[in-house]
Enzyme design. Structure first.
Site, short mmCIF file in Angstrom:
data_model
loop_
_atom_site.label_atom_id
_atom_site.label_comp_id
_atom_site.label_asym_id
_atom_site.label_seq_id
_atom_site.Cartn_x
_atom_site.Cartn_y
_atom_site.Cartn_z
N TRP A 132 13.96 -64.97 82.21
CA TRP A 132 12.58 -64.92 82.73
C TRP A 132 11.96 -66.31 82.53
O TRP A 132 12.00 -66.83 81.41
CB TRP A 132 11.80 -63.86 81.94
CG TRP A 132 10.39 -63.65 82.37
CD1 TRP A 132 9.93 -63.54 83.65
CD2 TRP A 132 9.25 -63.49 81.51
NE1 TRP A 132 8.57 -63.32 83.64
CE2 TRP A 132 8.12 -63.28 82.34
CE3 TRP A 132 9.06 -63.50 80.13
CZ2 TRP A 132 6.85 -63.09 81.84
CZ3 TRP A 132 7.80 -63.30 79.63
CH2 TRP A 132 6.69 -63.10 80.47
N ASP A 213 13.63 -58.27 74.25
CA ASP A 213 12.52 -58.13 75.20
C ASP A 213 12.80 -56.86 76.02
O ASP A 213 13.78 -56.80 76.75
CB ASP A 213 12.48 -59.38 76.09
CG ASP A 213 11.27 -59.40 77.02
OD1 ASP A 213 10.55 -58.39 77.11
OD2 ASP A 213 11.07 -60.44 77.68
N LYS A 248 4.93 -52.34 83.50
CA LYS A 248 5.71 -51.79 84.63
C LYS A 248 5.88 -50.29 84.49
O LYS A 248 5.85 -49.58 85.48
CB LYS A 248 7.10 -52.42 84.70
CG LYS A 248 7.23 -53.80 84.11
CD LYS A 248 6.89 -54.88 85.08
CE LYS A 248 6.99 -56.22 84.38
NZ LYS A 248 6.61 -57.33 85.17
C1 LMR Z 1 7.81 -61.06 86.47
O1 LMR Z 1 8.87 -61.45 85.93
O2 LMR Z 1 7.55 -61.29 87.64
C2 LMR Z 1 6.85 -60.25 85.68
O3 LMR Z 1 7.30 -60.07 84.39
C3 LMR Z 1 5.45 -60.76 85.77
C4 LMR Z 1 5.24 -62.00 84.96
O4 LMR Z 1 4.32 -61.98 84.13
O5 LMR Z 1 5.95 -62.97 85.16
#
Ligand code: LMR
Length: 400
Positions: A132, A213, A248
């Site tokens: 992420w 996470d 989510k």
């Molecule tokens: C994402 O990965 O799009 C979500 O977790 C929203 C974010 O806060 O990035």
């Protein structure tokens, strides 16, 4: 001269900045597959019926809004621990788990990082390659040096388990290893239970510090199955951290509700850790807000609402799976001949399409279909209405 004159403009956020670009696009037909938000068949973020039922009930009561405790609403902790660690978790029963309500998953990660910075300021944080996008900013701003471990094998579309184990085996003791419990973001490729067993054994053997996470519990296989990594780590006895989010899974994005859990060696250590984690929160935002915690704890502790929520969550998961099937068959029907098995094999809200930066830019500029520069597309935002536009655009770009 202003105090701020030394600041260059920051690059746009790779995820939320894409929504800004999408909003600014005047095209009448456009699709936002950038940010990870679940949208229903009508293209809206649904208000879950279980959430609405609690909100209606809460609206009938007088609810003065004093400050919550620094670590959050007391009634929120036990049901959330049961959700994250399972009912009757030995670690929870032993009092080894210090839990705090946080500002969603990002807040949980940030409070966790802040506490780890107090405990081990010289540690390195290892992130999966890829991960992420915000993990990088968050852990580096918290003050940690970053490294990567191999995770996704682009050739096979699966997890490079051997590469991951090899990188973990060579990490310095005390390294903090960020792991995705399920629905890996961005790749959608998860470890199988038997892979987790090997990863946990390596983490234990090498003295590493897992930081799990878990933003998508229930969106891969099911609420119970998706916590496999957490229970395996709890059984191993090593200290670790879990960040979980209700954005989510309860559709409560804007309420900023989640929790961080510090799994400690014993109850006395958990009490010390909680006291220190409270100083982290006090210095950042003092204490968390009320509404999300009231909703989540009511749903988790009221059997009919809990059953309703699980049903709704399962329906979301199933709809995403259906969208995977339609996306894949739509591309195949439009003449894409490359192997698209990965689309239906991946789990969670995203498909990691393998499209290049140039292809993603072309999707935006030519077709007004917005995904991330990494090639990530939010499957959970596809529906019967936009599927034609999406597969038409992606097929064109894939075929070059
Ligand atoms: C994402 O990965 O799009 C979500 O977790 C929203 C974010 O806060 O990035």
């Amino acid at each position: 001269m202003s105090i701020f004159s030394s600041l260059d403009p920051a690059p746009r956020d790779p995820i939320l900045g894409m929504t800004e670009a999408f909003n600014a696009d005047p095209a009448p037909e456009k699709v936002n597959l950038g940010v990870g938000v679940y949208l229903d068949e009508t293209g809206k973020t649904p208000l879950m019926a279980a959430v609405r039922a609690v909100e209606q009930d809460l609206a009938t009561r007088e609810r003065p809004r004093g400050y919550l405790p620094i670590d959050g609403m007391p009634a929120f902790k036990a049901p959330v621990q049961a959700l994250v660690f399972g009912e009757n978790s030995p670690a929870v029963l032993a009092g080894r788990v210090a839990t705090m309500q946080t500002l969603a998953g990002t807040g949980a990660l940030r409070v966790g990082a802040g506490l780890l910075m107090l405990a081990s300021p010289d540690a390195t944080v290892m992130l999966s390659d890829p991960t992420w996008e915000n993990h990088e900013l968050l852990f580096s701003r918290a003050g940690f040096a970053l490294e990567r471990y191999r995770y996704y094998d682009r050739a096979t579309g699966a997890v490079d388990v051997e590469g991951m184990l090899d990188d973990l085996a060579h990490a310095a003791p005390g390294t903090i290893v960020v792991l995705h419990a399920c629905c890996h973001n961005p790749t959608g490729s998860d470890l199988a239970p038997e892979d987790w067993d090997r990863v946990v054994a390596t983490l234990v053997e090498k003295g590493l510090v897992p930081f799990v996470d878990m933003a998508y519990q229930g969106l891969s296989v099911g609420v119970d199955e998706d916590r496999y990594a957490v229970t395996a780590l709890a059984e191993s006895g090593i200290p670790f951290v879990v960040a979980n989010s209700f954005s989510k899974t309860f559709g409560l994005y804007g309420e900023r509700i989640g929790a961080v859990h510090f799994v400690c060696s014993d109850a006395a250590e958990a009490a010390r850790v909680l006291s220190q984690a409270k100083t982290v929160v006090r210095a950042m935002y003092s204490n968390p807000p009320t509404q999300g915690a009231a909703i989540v704890s009511a749903i988790l502790t009221t059997p009919e609402l809990r059953a309703l929520w699980e049903q709704e969550l399962a329906a979301m998961k199933d709809r995403i799976k259906q969208m995977r099937v339609e996306f894949r068959s739509g591309l195949e029907a439009r003449g894409v001949t490359s192997d698209l098995e990965f689309v239906t094999a991946q789990a969670g809200m995203f498909t990691y399409s393998g499209l290049s930066l140039e292809q993603m830019q072309r999707l935006r500029s030519e077709f007004h279909v917005y995904g991330l520069d990494s090639g990530r597309l939010c499957i959970a935002a596809m529906n019967q209405r936009n599927m034609g536009i999406v597969v038409g655009a992606v097929a064109e770009v894939m075929k070059g």
